[in-house]
Design a protein around this motif. Structure first.
Motif, PDB file in Angstrom:
ATOM      1  N   THR A 104      39.794  36.689  37.816  1.00 51.94           N
ATOM      2  CA  THR A 104      40.902  37.065  36.924  1.00 51.94           C
ATOM      3  C   THR A 104      41.985  37.771  37.714  1.00 51.94           C
ATOM      4  N   GLU A 105      43.211  37.382  37.492  1.00 54.60           N
ATOM      5  CA  GLU A 105      44.329  38.016  38.199  1.00 54.60           C
ATOM      6  C   GLU A 105      44.447  39.488  37.839  1.00 54.60           C
TER       7      GLU A 105
ATOM      8  N   ALA B  71      44.103  53.767  41.480  1.00 59.25           N
ATOM      9  CA  ALA B  71      42.664  53.661  41.718  1.00 59.25           C
ATOM     10  C   ALA B  71      42.091  52.418  41.047  1.00 59.25           C
ATOM     11  N   GLU B  72      42.746  51.993  39.963  1.00 55.65           N
ATOM     12  CA  GLU B  72      42.281  50.793  39.255  1.00 55.65           C
ATOM     13  C   GLU B  72      42.407  49.549  40.136  1.00 55.65           C
ATOM     14  N   TYR B  73      43.506  49.441  40.864  1.00 58.54           N
ATOM     15  CA  TYR B  73      43.667  48.311  41.770  1.00 58.54           C
ATOM     16  C   TYR B  73      42.625  48.366  42.888  1.00 58.54           C
ATOM     17  N   ALA B  74      42.315  49.565  43.359  1.00 57.57           N
ATOM     18  CA  ALA B  74      41.290  49.712  44.400  1.00 57.57           C
ATOM     19  C   ALA B  74      39.931  49.240  43.880  1.00 57.57           C
ATOM     20  N   GLN B  75      39.597  49.631  42.649  1.00 60.34           N
ATOM     21  CA  GLN B  75      38.318  49.221  42.077  1.00 60.34           C
ATOM     22  C   GLN B  75      38.273  47.708  41.866  1.00 60.34           C
ATOM     23  N   TYR B  76      39.405  47.153  41.495  1.00 66.03           N
ATOM     24  CA  TYR B  76      39.513  45.705  41.314  1.00 66.03           C
ATOM     25  C   TYR B  76      39.154  44.991  42.614  1.00 66.03           C
ATOM     26  N   ILE B  77      39.693  45.489  43.731  1.00 67.11           N
ATOM     27  CA  ILE B  77      39.413  44.878  45.035  1.00 67.11           C
ATOM     28  C   ILE B  77      37.953  45.044  45.413  1.00 67.11           C
ATOM     29  N   ILE B  78      37.416  46.235  45.191  1.00 67.88           N
ATOM     30  CA  ILE B  78      36.014  46.501  45.523  1.00 67.88           C
ATOM     31  C   ILE B  78      35.085  45.576  44.739  1.00 67.88           C
TER      32      ILE B  78
ATOM     33  N   SER C 104      35.989  37.875  54.712  1.00 65.40           N
ATOM     34  CA  SER C 104      37.280  37.325  54.311  1.00 65.40           C
ATOM     35  C   SER C 104      38.195  38.383  53.706  1.00 65.40           C
ATOM     36  N   TYR C 105      37.629  39.350  52.988  1.00 63.66           N
ATOM     37  CA  TYR C 105      38.475  40.369  52.368  1.00 63.66           C
ATOM     38  C   TYR C 105      39.012  41.337  53.418  1.00 63.66           C
TER      39      TYR C 105
ATOM     40  N   ASP D  39      40.208  54.155  48.072  1.00 64.07           N
ATOM     41  CA  ASP D  39      40.578  55.197  47.106  1.00 64.07           C
ATOM     42  C   ASP D  39      41.702  54.735  46.185  1.00 64.07           C
ATOM     43  N   THR D  40      42.649  54.057  46.766  1.00 59.52           N
ATOM     44  CA  THR D  40      43.780  53.553  45.996  1.00 59.52           C
ATOM     45  C   THR D  40      44.261  52.263  46.643  1.00 59.52           C
ATOM     46  N   ALA D  41      44.967  51.460  45.871  1.00 61.43           N
ATOM     47  CA  ALA D  41      45.487  50.200  46.398  1.00 61.43           C
ATOM     48  C   ALA D  41      46.714  49.810  45.609  1.00 61.43           C
ATOM     49  N   THR D  42      47.560  49.028  46.247  1.00 58.50           N
ATOM     50  CA  THR D  42      48.770  48.576  45.567  1.00 58.50           C
ATOM     51  C   THR D  42      48.478  47.286  44.811  1.00 58.50           C
ATOM     52  N   TYR D  43      49.397  46.963  43.932  1.00 53.73           N
ATOM     53  CA  TYR D  43      49.295  45.693  43.215  1.00 53.73           C
ATOM     54  C   TYR D  43      49.337  44.532  44.200  1.00 53.73           C
ATOM     55  N   GLU D  44      50.166  44.646  45.240  1.00 55.09           N
ATOM     56  CA  GLU D  44      50.270  43.590  46.242  1.00 55.09           C
ATOM     57  C   GLU D  44      48.923  43.366  46.926  1.00 55.09           C
ATOM     58  N   GLN D  45      48.215  44.466  47.239  1.00 58.43           N
ATOM     59  CA  GLN D  45      46.899  44.328  47.854  1.00 58.43           C
ATOM     60  C   GLN D  45      45.909  43.668  46.891  1.00 58.43           C
ATOM     61  N   ALA D  46      46.014  44.032  45.635  1.00 61.27           N
ATOM     62  CA  ALA D  46      45.127  43.442  44.632  1.00 61.27           C
ATOM     63  C   ALA D  46      45.367  41.932  44.522  1.00 61.27           C
ATOM     64  N   VAL D  47      46.627  41.537  44.564  1.00 62.61           N
ATOM     65  CA  VAL D  47      46.956  40.115  44.505  1.00 62.61           C
ATOM     66  C   VAL D  47      46.413  39.396  45.741  1.00 62.61           C
ATOM     67  N   THR D  48      46.500  40.025  46.889  1.00 60.20           N
ATOM     68  CA  THR D  48      45.949  39.439  48.109  1.00 60.20           C
ATOM     69  C   THR D  48      44.445  39.208  47.954  1.00 60.20           C
ATOM     70  N   ALA D  49      43.759  40.188  47.406  1.00 63.37           N
ATOM     71  CA  ALA D  49      42.316  40.057  47.178  1.00 63.37           C
ATOM     72  C   ALA D  49      42.037  38.933  46.183  1.00 63.37           C
ATOM     73  N   TYR D  50      42.885  38.833  45.185  1.00 64.59           N
ATOM     74  CA  TYR D  50      42.724  37.763  44.193  1.00 64.59           C
ATOM     75  C   TYR D  50      42.839  36.395  44.850  1.00 64.59           C
ATOM     76  N   TYR D  51      43.788  36.224  45.751  1.00 63.41           N
ATOM     77  CA  TYR D  51      43.952  34.948  46.445  1.00 63.41           C
ATOM     78  C   TYR D  51      42.704  34.607  47.264  1.00 63.41           C
ATOM     79  N   VAL D  52      42.133  35.628  47.908  1.00 60.69           N
ATOM     80  CA  VAL D  52      40.914  35.415  48.679  1.00 60.69           C
ATOM     81  C   VAL D  52      39.784  34.950  47.752  1.00 60.69           C
ATOM     82  N   ALA D  53      39.649  35.640  46.618  1.00 66.10           N
ATOM     83  CA  ALA D  53      38.591  35.303  45.657  1.00 66.10           C
ATOM     84  C   ALA D  53      38.783  33.900  45.099  1.00 66.10           C
ATOM     85  N   TYR D  54      40.032  33.558  44.819  1.00 68.72           N
ATOM     86  CA  TYR D  54      40.271  32.242  44.243  1.00 68.72           C
ATOM     87  C   TYR D  54      40.007  31.137  45.257  1.00 68.72           C
ATOM     88  N   GLN D  55      40.315  31.387  46.516  1.00 70.25           N
ATOM     89  CA  GLN D  55      40.035  30.391  47.541  1.00 70.25           C
ATOM     90  C   GLN D  55      38.534  30.164  47.662  1.00 70.25           C
TER      91      GLN D  55
END
Length: 331
Positions: free
Chosen positions: A228-229, A243-250, A270-271, A282-298
């Motif tokens: 999920t994006e 912190a929510e974006y960080a947890q999303y990536i984790i 890959s991540y 601890d924290t992450a940007t939306y851009e980092q979260a989107v990057t993680a999403y692209y990795v997951a989708y691939q």
């Protein structure tokens, strides 16, 4: 042949994965053998009057309600031999027929030693009702070669499902229709897609059977889910961190992240390769979260590609046992 009013998509990959293969084939000969597919078979039209053609399309082309619930499955058609037919059929001799010619045999096929005939009527009714297929002058267009081959492939997959004892209940049919077509009102579907109500029910039954067959062949596919994006920040600033974006990536990284020590478990995953040490946990940007999403989708895409290959190999193994003889080929 008239087409249904509705514009139909050709795959259900965004929903689930079940698939009678429907290949677009331009054929000029009368005998067809269906062995395993070649990865090189892409959208190439066949030249006319050739005795042996090794490359044919694997694209999808089919009309009617069946098209909405079809995933493209590669199934090459190789070994075109010019001939007059092996089961005594002579075809229609014309591109259109009258009502008195609807039961003319236009193709025959063998599968696992058993012979089957395909008539103009049965080929038309694999996609449309006779009423919707009738031309303005009262004639009917002879179904194309790709329609016939699609019908045979579908029949083979249904036969395989039934030979395994696979059945679908009325409730399962309704659930499948709701999921794939958005409605289980067969009268409405019949009107919308130019088939009779009985045809609509049979099409749904067959596709539901093949869905169950797919689940047996590729059971892992039923549990695979696309990532999920991440939710974009309300202020529109993509550099917004939380912190929510960080947890999303984790959560996406899974075993690649060492939650106990709040650091990467390794530096070759890959991540990590996508985010590096800039991600601290601890924290992450939306851009980092989107990057993680692209990795997951691939990774998800690669996984689904593997399932498709498994299904394709299975289906082609069945098709390799079939031979078709066409008595006249029309566009």
């Amino acid at each position: 042949m008239p087409r249904p009013k509705a514009s139909m998509p050709t795959a259900l990959t965004t929903k689930t994965a079940a698939s009678p293969p429907r290949a677009t084939v331009a054929m000029a000969a009368t005998m067809v053998t269906m062995p395993t597919a070649s990865p090189e078979t892409t959208n190439r039209a066949m030249p006319a009057m050739t005795s042996l053609l090794a490359n044919v399309p694997r694209g999808v082309m089919v009309g009617g309600v069946a098209a909405l619930i079809i995933v493209a499955v590669v199934a090459a058609v190789i070994g075109y031999v010019i001939g007059s037919g092996g089961f005594g059929g002579t075809g229609t001799g014309t591109a259109t027929v009258g009502e008195d010619q609807l039961d003319t045999v236009i193709a025959s096929y063998t599968y696992n030693g058993a012979s089957h005939d395909i008539t103009v009527r049965s080929a038309i009714e694999s996609e449309y009702s006779l009423e919707s297929a009738q031309n303005s002058d009262g004639t009917y267009s002879v179904p194309s070669a790709e329609t016939i081959i699609s019908t045979v492939r579908n029949n083979i997959l249904v036969s395989e499902a039934e030979s395994r004892g696979i059945e679908v209940s009325d409730d399962e049919m309704d659930q499948f229709a709701e999921s794939m077509l958005g409605s289980s009102d067969y009268a409405t579907l019949a009107t919308q897609y130019g088939v009779t109500e009985d045809q609509a029910k049979e099409i749904v039954r067959e596709r539901a059977l093949i869905q169950k067959l797919y689940s047996q062949v590729v059971p892992e596919a039923s549990t695979a889910t696309a990532p999920t994006e991440p939710t974009a920040p309300e202020n529109g600033d993509t550099s917004t961190s939380s912190a929510e974006y960080a947890q999303y990536i984790i959560d996406l990284a899974g075993d690649e992240w060492d939650s106990e020590n709040n650091t990467w478990a390794s530096t070759d995953g890959s991540y990590y390769l996508a985010l590096g040490d800039a991600f601290t946990g601890d924290t992450a940007t939306y851009e980092q979260a989107v990057t993680a999403y692209y990795v997951a989708y691939q990774e998800y895409s690669n996984q689904m590609s593997g399932y498709t290959t498994t299904w394709t190999d299975f289906a082609n193994g069945l098709f390799a046992n079939a031979n078709i003889r066409l008595y006249g080929v029309y566009a």
